[in-house]
Design a protein around this motif. Structure first.
Motif, PDB file in Angstrom:
ATOM      1  N   VAL A 100       0.824  -1.211   0.000  1.00  0.00           N
ATOM      2  CA  VAL A 100       0.000   0.000   0.000  1.00  0.00           C
ATOM      3  C   VAL A 100       0.857   1.260   0.000  1.00  0.00           C
ATOM      4  O   VAL A 100       0.431   2.313  -0.471  1.00  0.00           O
ATOM      5  CB  VAL A 100      -0.960   0.013   1.208  1.00  0.00           C
ATOM      6  N   PHE A 101       2.083   1.157   0.517  1.00  0.00           N
ATOM      7  CA  PHE A 101       2.936   2.336   0.578  1.00  0.00           C
ATOM      8  C   PHE A 101       3.439   2.757  -0.804  1.00  0.00           C
ATOM      9  O   PHE A 101       3.997   3.848  -0.948  1.00  0.00           O
ATOM     10  CB  PHE A 101       4.127   2.088   1.504  1.00  0.00           C
ATOM     11  N   SER A 102       3.265   1.911  -1.805  1.00  0.00           N
ATOM     12  CA  SER A 102       3.706   2.279  -3.153  1.00  0.00           C
ATOM     13  C   SER A 102       2.723   3.214  -3.840  1.00  0.00           C
ATOM     14  O   SER A 102       3.074   3.849  -4.835  1.00  0.00           O
ATOM     15  CB  SER A 102       3.923   1.030  -4.010  1.00  0.00           C
ATOM     16  N   ILE A 103       1.485   3.321  -3.325  1.00  0.00           N
ATOM     17  CA  ILE A 103       0.513   4.227  -3.954  1.00  0.00           C
ATOM     18  C   ILE A 103      -0.053   5.264  -2.982  1.00  0.00           C
ATOM     19  O   ILE A 103      -0.716   6.193  -3.407  1.00  0.00           O
ATOM     20  CB  ILE A 103      -0.660   3.454  -4.599  1.00  0.00           C
ATOM     21  N   ALA A 104       0.174   5.098  -1.665  1.00  0.00           N
ATOM     22  CA  ALA A 104      -0.403   6.029  -0.689  1.00  0.00           C
ATOM     23  C   ALA A 104       0.621   6.378   0.385  1.00  0.00           C
ATOM     24  O   ALA A 104       1.389   5.526   0.823  1.00  0.00           O
ATOM     25  CB  ALA A 104      -1.648   5.423  -0.060  1.00  0.00           C
ATOM     26  N   ASP A 105       0.592   7.628   0.823  1.00  0.00           N
ATOM     27  CA  ASP A 105       1.488   8.064   1.899  1.00  0.00           C
ATOM     28  C   ASP A 105       0.818   8.008   3.267  1.00  0.00           C
ATOM     29  O   ASP A 105       1.496   8.117   4.292  1.00  0.00           O
ATOM     30  CB  ASP A 105       1.979   9.488   1.626  1.00  0.00           C
ATOM     31  N   THR A 106      -0.511   7.844   3.265  1.00  0.00           N
ATOM     32  CA  THR A 106      -1.237   7.701   4.533  1.00  0.00           C
ATOM     33  C   THR A 106      -2.169   6.503   4.438  1.00  0.00           C
ATOM     34  O   THR A 106      -2.948   6.390   3.478  1.00  0.00           O
ATOM     35  CB  THR A 106      -2.052   8.965   4.868  1.00  0.00           C
ATOM     36  N   VAL A 107      -2.082   5.620   5.447  1.00  0.00           N
ATOM     37  CA  VAL A 107      -2.891   4.395   5.456  1.00  0.00           C
ATOM     38  C   VAL A 107      -3.600   4.296   6.806  1.00  0.00           C
ATOM     39  O   VAL A 107      -2.951   4.334   7.863  1.00  0.00           O
ATOM     40  CB  VAL A 107      -2.017   3.145   5.238  1.00  0.00           C
ATOM     41  N   ARG A 108      -4.919   4.182   6.757  1.00  0.00           N
ATOM     42  CA  ARG A 108      -5.703   3.982   7.984  1.00  0.00           C
ATOM     43  C   ARG A 108      -6.356   2.610   7.901  1.00  0.00           C
ATOM     44  O   ARG A 108      -6.924   2.250   6.862  1.00  0.00           O
ATOM     45  CB  ARG A 108      -6.764   5.070   8.136  1.00  0.00           C
ATOM     46  N   VAL A 109      -6.273   1.862   9.011  1.00  0.00           N
ATOM     47  CA  VAL A 109      -6.834   0.520   9.068  1.00  0.00           C
ATOM     48  C   VAL A 109      -7.808   0.451  10.233  1.00  0.00           C
ATOM     49  O   VAL A 109      -7.448   0.780  11.375  1.00  0.00           O
ATOM     50  CB  VAL A 109      -5.735  -0.543   9.233  1.00  0.00           C
ATOM     51  N   ILE A 122      -1.017   4.875   9.696  1.00  0.00           N
ATOM     52  CA  ILE A 122       0.399   4.797   9.373  1.00  0.00           C
ATOM     53  C   ILE A 122       0.726   5.920   8.397  1.00  0.00           C
ATOM     54  O   ILE A 122       0.091   6.050   7.347  1.00  0.00           O
ATOM     55  CB  ILE A 122       0.769   3.443   8.735  1.00  0.00           C
ATOM     56  N   SER A 123       1.706   6.724   8.764  1.00  0.00           N
ATOM     57  CA  SER A 123       2.198   7.793   7.891  1.00  0.00           C
ATOM     58  C   SER A 123       3.558   7.373   7.356  1.00  0.00           C
ATOM     59  O   SER A 123       4.476   7.076   8.130  1.00  0.00           O
ATOM     60  CB  SER A 123       2.315   9.109   8.666  1.00  0.00           C
ATOM     61  N   VAL A 124       3.692   7.359   6.046  1.00  0.00           N
ATOM     62  CA  VAL A 124       4.965   6.962   5.450  1.00  0.00           C
ATOM     63  C   VAL A 124       6.070   7.923   5.872  1.00  0.00           C
ATOM     64  O   VAL A 124       7.202   7.505   6.158  1.00  0.00           O
ATOM     65  CB  VAL A 124       4.843   6.902   3.909  1.00  0.00           C
ATOM     66  N   ASP A 125       5.760   9.213   5.963  1.00  0.00           N
ATOM     67  CA  ASP A 125       6.772  10.181   6.391  1.00  0.00           C
ATOM     68  C   ASP A 125       7.238   9.892   7.810  1.00  0.00           C
ATOM     69  O   ASP A 125       8.444   9.943   8.113  1.00  0.00           O
ATOM     70  CB  ASP A 125       6.210  11.601   6.298  1.00  0.00           C
ATOM     71  N   GLU A 126       6.292   9.603   8.708  1.00  0.00           N
ATOM     72  CA  GLU A 126       6.658   9.292  10.090  1.00  0.00           C
ATOM     73  C   GLU A 126       7.444   7.994  10.153  1.00  0.00           C
ATOM     74  O   GLU A 126       8.393   7.857  10.939  1.00  0.00           O
ATOM     75  CB  GLU A 126       5.394   9.196  10.954  1.00  0.00           C
ATOM     76  N   LEU A 127       7.045   7.041   9.358  1.00  0.00           N
ATOM     77  CA  LEU A 127       7.752   5.759   9.331  1.00  0.00           C
ATOM     78  C   LEU A 127       9.190   5.949   8.850  1.00  0.00           C
ATOM     79  O   LEU A 127      10.137   5.393   9.427  1.00  0.00           O
ATOM     80  CB  LEU A 127       7.006   4.774   8.424  1.00  0.00           C
ATOM     81  N   TYR A 137       8.726   2.321  15.503  1.00  0.00           N
ATOM     82  CA  TYR A 137       7.613   3.134  15.005  1.00  0.00           C
ATOM     83  C   TYR A 137       6.321   2.549  15.558  1.00  0.00           C
ATOM     84  O   TYR A 137       5.996   1.382  15.333  1.00  0.00           O
ATOM     85  CB  TYR A 137       7.576   3.140  13.476  1.00  0.00           C
ATOM     86  N   ASN A 138       5.565   3.365  16.270  1.00  0.00           N
ATOM     87  CA  ASN A 138       4.300   2.930  16.864  1.00  0.00           C
ATOM     88  C   ASN A 138       3.166   3.726  16.221  1.00  0.00           C
ATOM     89  O   ASN A 138       2.962   4.901  16.559  1.00  0.00           O
ATOM     90  CB  ASN A 138       4.300   3.167  18.373  1.00  0.00           C
ATOM     91  N   PRO A 139       2.445   3.117  15.276  1.00  0.00           N
ATOM     92  CA  PRO A 139       1.329   3.837  14.649  1.00  0.00           C
ATOM     93  C   PRO A 139       0.315   4.267  15.698  1.00  0.00           C
ATOM     94  O   PRO A 139      -0.041   3.474  16.584  1.00  0.00           O
ATOM     95  CB  PRO A 139       0.725   2.817  13.682  1.00  0.00           C
ATOM     96  N   PRO A 140      -0.150   5.496  15.639  1.00  0.00           N
ATOM     97  CA  PRO A 140      -1.130   5.950  16.634  1.00  0.00           C
ATOM     98  C   PRO A 140      -2.487   5.271  16.444  1.00  0.00           C
ATOM     99  O   PRO A 140      -2.899   4.957  15.328  1.00  0.00           O
ATOM    100  CB  PRO A 140      -1.221   7.452  16.365  1.00  0.00           C
ATOM    101  N   ASP A 159      -3.626  10.527   0.414  1.00  0.00           N
ATOM    102  CA  ASP A 159      -2.369  11.124  -0.060  1.00  0.00           C
ATOM    103  C   ASP A 159      -1.763  10.227  -1.143  1.00  0.00           C
ATOM    104  O   ASP A 159      -0.613   9.785  -1.069  1.00  0.00           O
ATOM    105  CB  ASP A 159      -1.378  11.313   1.092  1.00  0.00           C
ATOM    106  N   LEU A 160      -2.589   9.970  -2.154  1.00  0.00           N
ATOM    107  CA  LEU A 160      -2.204   9.016  -3.197  1.00  0.00           C
ATOM    108  C   LEU A 160      -1.114   9.579  -4.103  1.00  0.00           C
ATOM    109  O   LEU A 160      -1.042  10.783  -4.353  1.00  0.00           O
ATOM    110  CB  LEU A 160      -3.427   8.649  -4.039  1.00  0.00           C
ATOM    111  N   LYS A 161      -0.292   8.676  -4.597  1.00  0.00           N
ATOM    112  CA  LYS A 161       0.735   9.029  -5.583  1.00  0.00           C
ATOM    113  C   LYS A 161       0.080   8.957  -6.953  1.00  0.00           C
ATOM    114  O   LYS A 161      -0.252   7.873  -7.442  1.00  0.00           O
ATOM    115  CB  LYS A 161       1.911   8.073  -5.476  1.00  0.00           C
ATOM    116  N   SER A 162      -0.115  10.098  -7.558  1.00  0.00           N
ATOM    117  CA  SER A 162      -1.005  10.221  -8.714  1.00  0.00           C
ATOM    118  C   SER A 162      -0.651   9.304  -9.875  1.00  0.00           C
ATOM    119  O   SER A 162      -1.533   8.714 -10.502  1.00  0.00           O
ATOM    120  CB  SER A 162      -1.030  11.674  -9.202  1.00  0.00           C
TER     121      SER A 162
END
Length: 659
Positions: A100-109, A122-127, A137-140, A159-162
C-alpha cells in the motif's frame, strides 16, 4: 541485525508499479480472512480509496503480532487453510501489506471483531523518520467511524501518488478480474467470494480477453461456461492436464487465441493481454510465461491464457519459489522446469490445431462478407473446390497491419483467385495429353473448362489496361498527351496493337545500330548525337521487329520525310539482324503523330493513295495520338463486353474492391 529504510523501499514503496497489483494484495488478505465480499471504492482522480471486507477482522493483538509484523509467516502460525471456509491461504511471505505504501502516503486501518473495535494510522513520512532515527515506530490508534463499525476490516488509502494510482474504475475492474480466479458462483452463505468495485461485482464480463477469443484450448472437465465466451468460438480440449505422474501435479485453466494480435493490445484499460498468466491458489504467481516457452511460432502472437498450477505454491518441505512481488518464479526450480516443458508441449499441440482450424474459420467468415467468392468456389470443378476453399481461408487468416490492411487482403484475394485459375489451366493442359484415351463425354468438360480459364486469365490484365487508358483519356493538354505517351508507350505496346502481348525490348539495340549506321540518329550543330530524347524502340513478337517513331503532337509532317526516315531505320535494322544471323524479313515501322501526314508532291496519285503507297514501301503505318487512346479503349472494352465468362469473374474481383 537492523532493518534499514531501503528494506521498506524494496519491499513496499518501490516493489509495486501499479494500483491493480497493490489492491490484489488486499483482496488476497480478505480471502484469507474468510470474507465473502471485498468492496473497493475507487473514484478516479479522488485522493481517497476505501477497501472493505466482511471477514473475521483483527484484534489489537492481531494488529501487533500479525499485521504490523513484517515477514509474518501466516501458514506456519495459523496453518494452511482458513478456519471457516477451509480456503487455501493465498498469503505466505507476510510482506504484501507493505504494497500500500507504493501508492499512498497515509494508510488507515479499521477492524471489528466480536471482541474489539480497533483503528490505527500509518504515515509513510513518520515511518521514514523513525527508521532513519533508529527507533521503533508505533502507529497511533484512531477512532473507528460509525460507518465502519461492522465485522471485518476497512483500509483507507489517502495522499495518493497520482502516477501509480492513475487508473479508471473500469480499468481496475478488468485488471483485478484477470488477477484472480475467484469469480464464484456460490452464494455467500456457502463460502462464495465477490470482488465489488464501486458497488458492482466483478464478473466474467470484466475478463476483457475472453471477449477477444476466436479459439480456446482447456484442461480437463473444469471449463469456462459457454455463456462467457463468444458464440462462435472454436473449443478444444488438451490431451492431458498431468504435469508430473510421479508427483501427481496437474494444471487447470486454458489457452486462447485472438482473431488478430492487435486484439490483445488495443485495450488500454486492461493493459496488454498478450501473455499466459500463471496462478497458484487462485492468484498470480507468474505474470507471463509465453517468453519462457522458447517458441518463435506465429501462434505466439495471438495467444493469451490462464494456467492454474497450485503445485507451484506448496507447503511443508517445499521451498517458496515466488519472488517478493509474486510476479515471477525462481526459474531453476524443478516444478518450474517441468511446468515449462509441459506447457511447451501443449503450446505445440494447440499451434498445430490452430494452423488447421483458423484458415477454415477465417475462410468461412470471408465467404460471408463476399458472397461472390462462394459463387466462384461453387463454380469450380469438384476436384478444385476443397483447394479453392483452403486458399481463400489461408489468405483470410494472414495478418495485415496498418490502415490499408483490408485493401491489402483484398488485393491478395484477387491475386490468389487469378493464380488459382492459372494453376487450373495448367492442370487441364496436362489432361490434354490423354486425349487419345478420352471419350467425348470426358473431352467436352475439359475443353469447356479451358475456355473459362483462358477468359479468367485476361480479366485482371484487361481491368488494369482499361484503367490506364482512362487516365490517358482524362488528359486534355496536347503536350501532356505526348509526354505521358512517351513515358509509357514502349512499356505498354498493347496500346499500339493488342496482339503484341509478348513484345520485348532490347536495350542494346540502339547502341548496336549506332555501330552499324553511324549517321542513323540526328546530330546537333556541334556534330554530337542528340540523346536527350529517345524516339525509337524495337520489340519482337512472333518473329516481327517493330520500330516505333514518335513525333511531337504539334509537328506537321510530310509523308516523303517519314518514308525516308523509316527506310533508313528499317535498312539499318535489317543490316544489323543479318550480321546476327537473325530473320530480317518481318520489320514494321510505326509512326505516332499528332496529325495526319501530308504529301509534298503526290504526282498523279490522289494524296491518300500516295501516302498509303509510301507507307507500304517500308511496311509502315501511322497512328494518331487521339486514335491510339480511343481505339485501345474501344477494343478492350468490346472484349470485356463480349466475354460473359470474363465478366462473371470480373464481378467476383470487383466485390473485393468494396471493403
Amino acid at each position: 541485525m537492523t532493518v534499514d529504510m531501503s528494506v521498506l523501499e524494496a519491499l513496499g514503496i518501490n516493489l509495486y508499479s501499479n494500483a491493480a497489483a497493490v489492491l490484489s494484495e488486499l483482496v488476497a488478505n480478505a480471502w484469507d480472512a474468510d470474507a465473502t465480499e471485498v468492496s473497493i471504492d475507487w473514484q478516479h482522480g479522488n485522493q481517497l480509496v476505501v477497501i472493505a471486507d466482511n471477514g473475521r477482522g483483527m484484534t489489537v493483538s492481531d494488529f501487533n503480532n500479525r499485521f504490523l509484523r513484517v515477514g509474518y509467516k501466516k501458514r506456519s502460525a495459523e496453518g494452511t487453510r482458513s478456519p471457516k471456509w477451509n480456503r487455501m491461504f493465498m498469503g505466505r511471505k507476510g510482506i504484501g501489506k507493505l504494497s500500500v505504501f507504493s501508492i499512498a502516503d497515509t494508510v488507515r486501518v479499521f477492524s471489528v471483531t466480536s471482541e474489539s473495535v480497533s483503528g490505527l494510522e500509518i504515515s509513510v513520512d513518520e515511518l521514514r523518520r523513525a527508521i532513519s532515527q533508529d527507533r521503533p515506530y508505533n502507529p497511533p490508534s484512531i477512532e473507528v467511524p460509525a460507518r465502519y463499525r461492522r465485522p471485518g476490516t476497512v483500509i483507507e488509502l489517502s495522499d495518493l501518488k497520482s502516477k501509480r494510482a492513475d487508473l479508471t474504475a473500469s480499468a481496475l475492474r478488468k485488471r483485478l478480474a484477470r488477477r484472480f480466479d475467484v469469480i464464484s458462483q456460490l452464494p455467500s452463505d456457502e463460502g462464495g467470494f465477490r470482488i465489488v468495485v464501486n458497488g458492482t461485482p466483478i464478473t466474467y464480463a470484466d475478463r476483457a480477453e475472453l471477449k477477444k477469443l476466436e479459439f480456446i484450448w482447456e484442461f480437463g472437465d473444469d471449463v469456462l461456461p459457454q455463456s462467457v465466451l463468444p458464440a462462435d468460438i472454436g473449443r478444444f480440449t488438451f490431451k492431458t492436464d498431468l504435469v508430473s505422474a510421479t508427483e501427481g501435479w496437474r494444471v487447470k485453466g486454458w489457452i486462447g487465441t485472438a482473431k488478430r494480435p492487435s486484439d490483445l493490445t488495443d485495450d488500454a484499460e486492461a493493459g496488454s493481454l498478450k501473455n499466459i498468466i500463471v496462478l497458484a491458489r487462485k492468484r498470480p504467481i507468474q505474470e507471463g510465461i509465453i517468453e519462457k516457452l522458447d517458441t518463435s511460432r506465429l501462434f505466439g502472437n495471438y495467444v493469451t491464457g490462464q494456467i492454474e498450477a497450485d503445485f507451484l505454491d506448496l507447503d511443508g518441505d517445499y521451498e517458496d519459489i515466488a519472488t517478493s512481488d509474486r510476479q515471477r518464479l525462481i526459474e531453476d526450480d524443478p516444478r518450474v522446469v517441468q511446468l515449462q516443458q509441459f506447457l511447451r508441449a501443449r503450446f505445440l499441440e494447440a499451434s498445430q490445431e490452430w494452423s488447421e482450424a483458423r484458415p477454415k474459420k477465417e475462410g468461412e467468415d470471408a465467404l460471408v462478407r463476399f458472397p461472390k467468392l462462394r459463387g466462384w468456389i461453387d463454380s469450380r470443378p469438384g476436384w478444385q473446390k476443397a483447394p479453392a476453399e483452403k486458399m481463400i481461408g489461408t489468405i483470410a487468416s494472414l495478418e495485415f497491419e496498418g490502415k490499408s490492411a483490408a485493401k491489402d487482403r483484398n488485393t491478395l484475394f484477387r491475386s490468389g483467385i487469378l493464380a488459382f485459375e492459372r494453376v487450373g489451366l495448367r492442370e487441364v493442359i496436362e489432361d490434354l495429353d490423354n486425349l487419345s484415351s478420352m471419350t467425348a463425354v470426358d473431352l467436352l468438360p475439359v475443353l469447356a473448362r479451358q475456355d473459362s480459364y483462358e477468359a479468367a486469365l485476361w480479366v485482371d490484365i484487361l481491368r488494369s489496361r482499361l484503367e490506364a487508358i482512362s487516365k490517358f483519356k482524362e488528359i486534355t493538354s496536347d503536350d501532356e498527351k505526348e509526354k505521358v505517351l512517351q513515358q509509357h508507350l514502349f512499356n505498354h505496346l498493347w496500346m499500339l496493337d493488342a496482339s503484341w502481348e509478348r513484345a520485348t525490348t532490347s536495350p542494346r539495340m540502339e547502341q548496336d545500330l549506332r555501330e552499324v549506321e553511324p549517321g542513323l540518329f540526328a546530330v546537333d550543330a556541334s556534330g554530337n548525337q542528340i540523346t536527350g530524347r529517345i524516339d525509337i524502340r524495337y520489340a519482337t513478337t512472333g518473329g516481327k521487329h517493330v520500330i516505333v517513331e514518335l513525333k511531337r503532337y504539334s509537328v506537321k509532317t510530310e509523308i516523303e520525310d517519314l518514308r525516308r526516315q523509316g527506310s533508313k531505320y528499317a535498312r539499318a535494322l535489317r543490316n544489323l539482324l543479318a550480321r546476327r544471323g537473325e530473320n530480317s524479313t518481318h520489320i514494321e515501322v510505326v509512326f505516332v503523330l499528332g496529325h495526319e501526314p501530308k504529301a509534298k508532291d503526290p504526282g498523279l496519285f490522289e494524296e491518300e493513295d500516295f501516302i498509303l503507297s509510301q507507307l507500304a514501301s517500308i511496311n509502315g503505318r501511322v497512328v494518331l495520338y487521339d486514335q491510339l487512346i480511343n481505339n485501345a479503349k474501344n477494343q478492350y472494352a468490346d472484349y470485356l463486353d463480349a466475354s460473359d465468362k470474363a465478366r462473371e469473374l470480373d464481378e467476383v474481383l470487383n466485390t473485393l474492391d468494396v471493403e
